[in-house]
Scaffold this motif. Structure first.
Motif, PDB file in Angstrom:
ATOM      1  N   SER A   1       0.852  -1.186   0.000  1.00 26.28           N
ATOM      2  CA  SER A   1       0.000   0.000   0.000  1.00 26.28           C
ATOM      3  C   SER A   1       0.891   1.240   0.000  1.00 26.28           C
TER       4      SER A   1
ATOM      5  N   SER B   1      -2.456  -1.283  -3.531  1.00 27.80           N
ATOM      6  CA  SER B   1      -3.331  -0.133  -3.289  1.00 27.80           C
ATOM      7  C   SER B   1      -2.542   1.159  -3.172  1.00 27.80           C
TER       8      SER B   1
ATOM      9  N   GLY C   1      -3.228   4.279  -1.162  1.00 25.72           N
ATOM     10  CA  GLY C   1      -4.127   4.680  -0.091  1.00 25.72           C
ATOM     11  C   GLY C   1      -4.176   3.642   1.018  1.00 25.72           C
ATOM     12  N   SER C   2      -5.006   3.910   1.998  1.00 22.38           N
ATOM     13  CA  SER C   2      -6.059   4.933   1.937  1.00 22.38           C
ATOM     14  C   SER C   2      -5.467   6.339   2.071  1.00 22.38           C
TER      15      SER C   2
ATOM     16  N   LYS D   1      -7.340  10.266   5.153  1.00 28.20           N
ATOM     17  CA  LYS D   1      -7.910   9.925   6.460  1.00 28.20           C
ATOM     18  C   LYS D   1      -7.590  10.998   7.500  1.00 28.20           C
TER      19      LYS D   1
ATOM     20  N   LYS E   1      -7.708   4.325  -3.353  1.00 23.00           N
ATOM     21  CA  LYS E   1      -8.807   4.524  -2.399  1.00 23.00           C
ATOM     22  C   LYS E   1      -8.552   5.777  -1.570  1.00 23.00           C
ATOM     23  N   THR E   2      -9.583   6.610  -1.488  1.00 20.73           N
ATOM     24  CA  THR E   2      -9.503   7.832  -0.688  1.00 20.73           C
ATOM     25  C   THR E   2     -10.743   7.941   0.182  1.00 20.73           C
ATOM     26  N   TYR E   3     -10.558   8.529   1.336  1.00 18.62           N
ATOM     27  CA  TYR E   3     -11.677   8.712   2.260  1.00 18.62           C
ATOM     28  C   TYR E   3     -12.590   9.837   1.787  1.00 18.62           C
TER      29      TYR E   3
ATOM     30  N   GLN F   1     -13.384   6.537  -4.246  1.00 18.76           N
ATOM     31  CA  GLN F   1     -13.220   7.783  -3.489  1.00 18.76           C
ATOM     32  C   GLN F   1     -14.302   7.975  -2.441  1.00 18.76           C
TER      33      GLN F   1
ATOM     34  N   TYR G   1     -14.293   5.708   0.200  1.00 21.24           N
ATOM     35  CA  TYR G   1     -13.798   4.728   1.160  1.00 21.24           C
ATOM     36  C   TYR G   1     -14.035   5.234   2.588  1.00 21.24           C
TER      37      TYR G   1
ATOM     38  N   SER H   1     -14.833  13.303  -1.214  1.00 24.99           N
ATOM     39  CA  SER H   1     -13.392  13.365  -1.022  1.00 24.99           C
ATOM     40  C   SER H   1     -12.827  14.576  -1.751  1.00 24.99           C
TER      41      SER H   1
END
Length: 396
Positions: free
Chosen positions: A230, A252, A254-255, A258, A285-287, A316, A318, A326
């Motif tokens: 990651s 991955s 991300g995340s 956060k 993946k983004t929060y 986006q 997540y 996001s």
């Protein structure tokens, strides 16, 4: 016959050598610091933490070429910190020939790592040995699936503020938390690793890279219960090549988003990788409700997916807080020569932010076949996507 002056010079030199040896000084080239000489006890029953720390301290303070030797045998270690900076400009070699086993008591670990390298400039870890965290004894205490503020169990190897490091030809087994966590580091080369944990093991990422520049990972096999690798916030110029991944959650980015004020991710190349039976293939993946940041300049090419559930995915949304979009802006992403099989009929899923839509995402020569009877499809939300070459599934 030597003159009186020559004889005197020889006697002085001999006297200096004798006095140096008497003082415990060693020659300046190729000095080995064997942990057995500092009280380490092989056998796996008696803890050897302090012996390892003492041996490292002497190697680190030695001004010439130094090698920390860990001979064959099983060594029990608690929290162990290899602290720098060190005196020599020549990288220290840690030659791991034996097996390290962790103390299975969560209260023994106060930091983020079981074995930590901190502020070391120049180190090579190699030797064909094994680092076994015995994580199966502590996974029951991992509550991160239900507790968003959980405290992660320690990483097997935690590297912070490390420069010019090489890690090669070792095995990592059953981490408590991440197998490796690299942060705030520069010029790290990793290859020929075997990283293994069961598919159901929690948060056992093979490797997490954050706030680091110039990390290269190659020719490694990673089988874990979470992301194989990651890429976290603040990572730049990271190269992943010839990684075999699975089981696990895939590779991955991300995340991201956060925490407040995260650094940008830029300059990622993932190539010649094979993913087998993973939950995701290549994922960004983004929060939701994140602070503004960027993830850009990413190339994913020549990748084989073998029965992967979500081969190409941008998520986006997540995390649990989806009230606001996001603000991590994703741009300049290329997927090239991605082929294989998918367990999901939605083989390409690009779900981007409505506030900062994905820009300049390009797919070239995508050939993913669905293992099932449904029609294979793509979905794109808030994404500007360009296509060229073969496209299976068809473009959005």
């Amino acid at each position: 016959m030597a003159s009186n002056g020559s004889t005197f010079a020889v006697l002085v030199l001999f006297s200096l050598l004798v006095s140096s040896n008497a003082a415990g000084l060693q020659p300046a080239i190729g000095t080995t610091f064997n942990v057995l000489n500092y009280g380490a006890k092989p056998g796996g029953r008696i803890e050897s933490t302090q012996a390892f720390v003492r041996a490292w301290a002497e190697a680190c303070n030695f001004p010439g070429k130094a090698r920390l030797l860990i001979p064959p045998g099983i060594y029990k270690l608690g929290e162990t910190i290899f602290q720098g900076p060190c005196k020599s400009r020549i990288p220290i070699t840690i030659l791991l020939q034996g097996t390290l086993q962790a103390v299975s008591d969560a209260s023994s670990y106060t930091g983020k790592g079981w074995i930590s390298l901190d502020e070391v400039n120049g180190v090579t870890l190699t030797g064909g040995g094994t680092i076994d965290a015995l994580g199966q004894n502590l996974w029951q205490y991992n509550d991160c699936k239900t507790n968003p503020d959980c405290v992660h169990l320690p990483a097997t190897i935690y590297m912070t503020k490390v420069t010019n490091a090489k890690i090669k030809s070792i095995k990592l087994v059953n981490s408590m938390g991440f197998h490796m966590h690299i942060t705030r580091s520069y010029l790290i080369t990793i290859h020929s690793l075997s990283i293994t944990a069961p598919a159901e093991s929690p948060n056992t990422d093979g490797m997490h890279i954050s706030q680091s520049n110039g990390v290269k990972v190659a020719r490694s096999v990673i089988k874990t219960g979470d992301d194989c690798i990651s890429i976290g916030q603040g990572s730049t110029n990271v190269t992943l090549n010839q990684i075999t991944c699975g089981p696990g959650h895939g590779i991955s980015v991300g995340s991201l988003g956060k925490r407040p004020n995260e650094g940008d991710v830029a300059g990622l190349i993932v190539s010649n990788c094979t993913l087998v039976g993973t939950t995701n293939g290549i994922r960004i993946k983004t929060y939701a409700a994140s602070d503004p940041s960027r993830a850009s300049g990413m190339l994913f090419k020549d990748i084989i997916m073998n029965n992967v559930k979500n081969p190409i995915i941008i998520d986006q949304n997540y995390g649990s807080n989806a009230q606001k979009p996001s603000q991590v802006k994703i741009s300049d992403v290329i997927y090239q020569n991605i082929r294989g099989t998918t367990l999901s009929p939605v083989a390409v899923d690009l779900s981007c932010s409505s506030t900062v839509p994905c820009q300049n995402v390009r797919l070239h020569n995508i050939n993913l076949q669905f293992i099932g009877n449904e029609k294979i499809t793509s979905t794109c939300t808030n994404a500007k996507v360009g296509y060229s070459g073969l496209q299976i599934p068809p473009p959005c």
